[in-house]
Design an enzyme around this catalytic site. Structure first.
Site, PDB file in Angstrom:
ATOM      1  N   ASP A 100       5.715  47.939  58.568  1.00 38.32           N
ATOM      2  CA  ASP A 100       4.817  47.670  59.452  1.00 38.32           C
ATOM      3  C   ASP A 100       4.173  46.211  59.397  1.00 38.32           C
ATOM      4  O   ASP A 100       3.696  46.030  58.268  1.00 38.32           O
ATOM      5  CB  ASP A 100       3.530  48.873  59.372  1.00 38.32           C
ATOM      6  CG  ASP A 100       2.516  48.809  60.389  1.00 38.32           C
ATOM      7  OD1 ASP A 100       2.879  48.171  61.601  1.00 38.32           O
ATOM      8  OD2 ASP A 100       1.609  49.339  60.156  1.00 38.32           O
ATOM      9  N   HIS A 101       3.975  45.298  60.362  1.00 39.80           N
ATOM     10  CA  HIS A 101       3.555  44.094  60.163  1.00 39.80           C
ATOM     11  C   HIS A 101       4.252  43.208  59.024  1.00 39.80           C
ATOM     12  O   HIS A 101       3.367  42.774  58.213  1.00 39.80           O
ATOM     13  CB  HIS A 101       2.037  44.238  60.121  1.00 39.80           C
ATOM     14  CG  HIS A 101       1.263  44.669  61.468  1.00 39.80           C
ATOM     15  ND1 HIS A 101       1.363  43.753  62.452  1.00 39.80           N
ATOM     16  CD2 HIS A 101       0.666  45.843  61.622  1.00 39.80           C
ATOM     17  CE1 HIS A 101       0.637  44.750  63.347  1.00 39.80           C
ATOM     18  NE2 HIS A 101       0.440  45.986  62.917  1.00 39.80           N
TER      19      HIS A 101
HETATM   20  P1  13P Z   1      -4.931  52.486  63.242  1.00 38.76           P
HETATM   21  O1  13P Z   1      -5.171  52.179  61.871  1.00 38.76           O
HETATM   22  O2  13P Z   1      -5.989  51.771  64.119  1.00 38.76           O
HETATM   23  O3  13P Z   1      -4.543  53.758  63.520  1.00 38.76           O
HETATM   24  O4  13P Z   1      -3.612  51.470  63.804  1.00 38.76           O
HETATM   25  C1  13P Z   1      -2.540  51.811  62.982  1.00 38.76           C
HETATM   26  C2  13P Z   1      -1.522  50.470  63.484  1.00 38.76           C
HETATM   27  O5  13P Z   1      -1.304  50.023  64.285  1.00 38.76           O
HETATM   28  C3  13P Z   1      -0.408  50.336  62.400  1.00 38.76           C
HETATM   29  O6  13P Z   1       0.292  49.369  62.690  1.00 38.76           O
END
Ligand code: 13P
Length: 288
Positions: free
Chosen positions: A91-92
């Site tokens: 993620d990211h």
């Molecule tokens: P939230 O923490 O707002 O649920 O977002 C999660 C997210 O977008 C992880 O990439």
């Protein structure tokens, strides 16, 4: 696809193609430790739905690294007899090197987030990741515009994506899914989320790939349904699971001042996490 005998991790392509075609979304839940990963896998297995396990760079560092996580997830899939499709996703990811390391460790999907750079540089970095990932069967998500809020203790301001930026990034890189920043933020919202559904629908009509909604926590149900109608096929949720677990654990510790067994302390949040997962899966209409 990484074959583990009868057990396997998959990239997100098949699950998201089906989600896009049949108008539902696949949940992406962020993982933070062994227990969370186990709860997510068990609950999604019980509900018989595919799942994407998201690992931020901060969470990877916290858990020891990508090799630890890939080993842990593969071990859980095997020992818990998990048969649903599971995608292990960065993620990211902030750089090519991060994505490369995760892929080499056995991750089946990556998000390269080069959205802090100018579009031309975002395209260049994203393309490099796509070239490395695709020959290894790994799917790639990218971001354009900038999703605001706080994640991994990093706070950023939001900039919405334009249609032409989305088209350019997609055409030049061949990514598998796109996260266009359209007003959602990471963490809890201050006030009502303001999502640009018109642009979301426009991007969906122009691009043939699934769209991703980040900042899935705290968005009212009707807006989640609208986002799915507008082509969103993957929804990321982290904060709501974190809050559900922490609230349950806080209550447990307040009620039991003698508790000290970490299995009982950490495990006191299990039901809260599993209930939240079920709520999201039902809302997203997730199917296998
Ligand atoms: P939230 O923490 O707002 O649920 O977002 C999660 C997210 O977008 C992880 O990439």
């Amino acid at each position: 696809m990484i074959n583990l005998g009868d057990y396997m991790l998959v990239n997100f392509n098949e699950m998201l193609a089906k989600a896009k075609k049949e108008h539902f979304a696949v949940p992406h839940f962020n993982i933070n430790n062994l227990e969370w990963t186990k709860y997510i896998l068990e609950k999604c297995q019980e509900l018989e739905v595919p799942v994407i396990l998201g690992v931020s760079e901060g969470a990877a560092k916290y858990m020891g690294g990508f090799d630890v996580i890939a080993g842990m997830v593969k071990g859980l899939i095997k020992d818990l007899n998990i048969t649903i499709p599971v995608c292990l996703h960065v993620d990211h990811g902030q750089s090519f090197e991060t994505c490369q390391k995760a892929i080499d460790a056995g991750f089946t999907s990556v998000m390269i987030d080069a959205s802090k750079h100018e579009l031309s540089e975002n395209i260049e970095i994203t393309k490099k990741v796509v070239d490395y990932a695709h020959v290894r069967g790994v799917s790639v998500e990218a971001e354009v515009g900038h999703i605001g809020g706080t994640e991994d203790n990093i706070t950023g301001s939001a900039t919405n994506a334009t249609l032409s930026e989305c088209v350019e990034l997609w055409e030049y890189t061949g990514i598998d899914a796109l996260a266009p920043a359209l007003g959602s933020v990471h963490g809890f919202y201050k006030g009502e989320p303001n999502l640009d559904f018109e642009r979301m629908a426009e991007i969906n009509e122009t691009l043939s790939i699934p769209l991703v909604l980040h900042g899935g926590s705290g968005i009212p149900d009707d807006k989640i349904r609208r986002a799915i109608e507008c082509g969103t096929s993957k929804i990321n949720v982290n904060t709501e699971l974190q809050a559900a677990w922490t609230n349950a654990l806080r209550q447990f510790l307040n009620e039991d001042k003698e508790a000290y067994d970490p299995r009982k302390v950490i495990g006191s949040g299990e039901k809260a996490i599993k209930d939240k997962i079920e709520e999201k899966v039902r809302l997203f209409g997730t199917k296998q």
